[in-house]
Design an enzyme around this catalytic site. Structure first.
Site, PDB file in Angstrom:
ATOM      1  CG  HIS A   1      -3.582  -5.572  -4.400  1.00  0.00           C
ATOM      2  ND1 HIS A   1      -3.896  -4.631  -3.454  1.00  0.00           N
ATOM      3  CD2 HIS A   1      -4.702  -6.320  -4.562  1.00  0.00           C
ATOM      4  CE1 HIS A   1      -5.143  -4.794  -3.060  1.00  0.00           C
ATOM      5  NE2 HIS A   1      -5.649  -5.815  -3.714  1.00  0.00           N
TER       6      HIS A   1
ATOM      7  CD  GLU B   1       0.433  -1.712  -4.150  1.00  0.00           C
ATOM      8  OE1 GLU B   1      -0.047  -0.723  -3.575  1.00  0.00           O
ATOM      9  OE2 GLU B   1      -0.263  -2.513  -4.817  1.00  0.00           O
TER      10      GLU B   1
ATOM     11  CB  CYS C   1       0.033  -3.376  -0.736  1.00  0.00           C
ATOM     12  SG  CYS C   1      -0.865  -4.307  -2.003  1.00  0.00           S
TER      13      CYS C   1
END
Length: 158
Positions: free
Chosen positions: A51, A53, A84
């Protein structure tokens, strides 16, 4: 200031979009400077944790040579998911700014941020450049559905 860094995250989301990835971008800011950048690469890397993040936090940790990022802020184009948010908490990031609100399945952002897990809480500010962030995602999914529809039509016709 918030908009400036969110625009950086949006530029990263556009990079993801060009690669056929869900367009999400993130930047970690420390004392007014970007120290970590990331965009979604789950499909390319075939990694559930790729992801935006997570990638931005990893880069920031390497830059500061620490897994702790107190005084840091993260700007992300979409409300962070629970994984996250866990990483944000774990890294002791002080503040999360996000653009678009997660519409499906709610992300639990505020609940996780304020749960005082790990003896740390995170300030959360949502809706920064919300329309631009949401539009980036909406256009991606609209285009993706059109491509899928065209593929199916070609299969039926061919």
């Amino acid at each position: 200031m918030e908009e400036r860094f969110m625009r950086e995250a949006l530029a990263l989301a556009e990079k993801a979009k060009k690669k056929g990835e869900v367009p999400i971008g993130a930047v970690v800011v420390y004392r007014g400077k970007i120290i970590g950048k990331g965009y979604n690469l789950r499909t390319k890397l075939q990694m559930a944790s790729a992801h935006a993040e997570m990638r931005a936090i990893d880069m920031a940790c390497k830059k500061l040579r620490s897994w702790r990022l107190p005084e840091a802020e993260i700007y992300v184009t979409l409300e962070p998911c629970p994984m996250c948010m866990g990483a944000i908490l774990n890294a002791r990031i002080d503040r999360v700014y996000f653009g678009a609100y997660e519409q499906k399945g709610r992300s639990l952002t505020s609940e996780i941020a304020n749960a005082n897990l790990l003896n740390h809480t995170v300030e959360v500010v949502g809706g920064v450049l919300q329309e631009e962030c949401a539009s980036c995602l909406t256009s991606f999914f609209t285009e993706m559905r059109l491509r899928e529809k065209e593929k199916k039509a070609k299969k039926k016709g061919g």
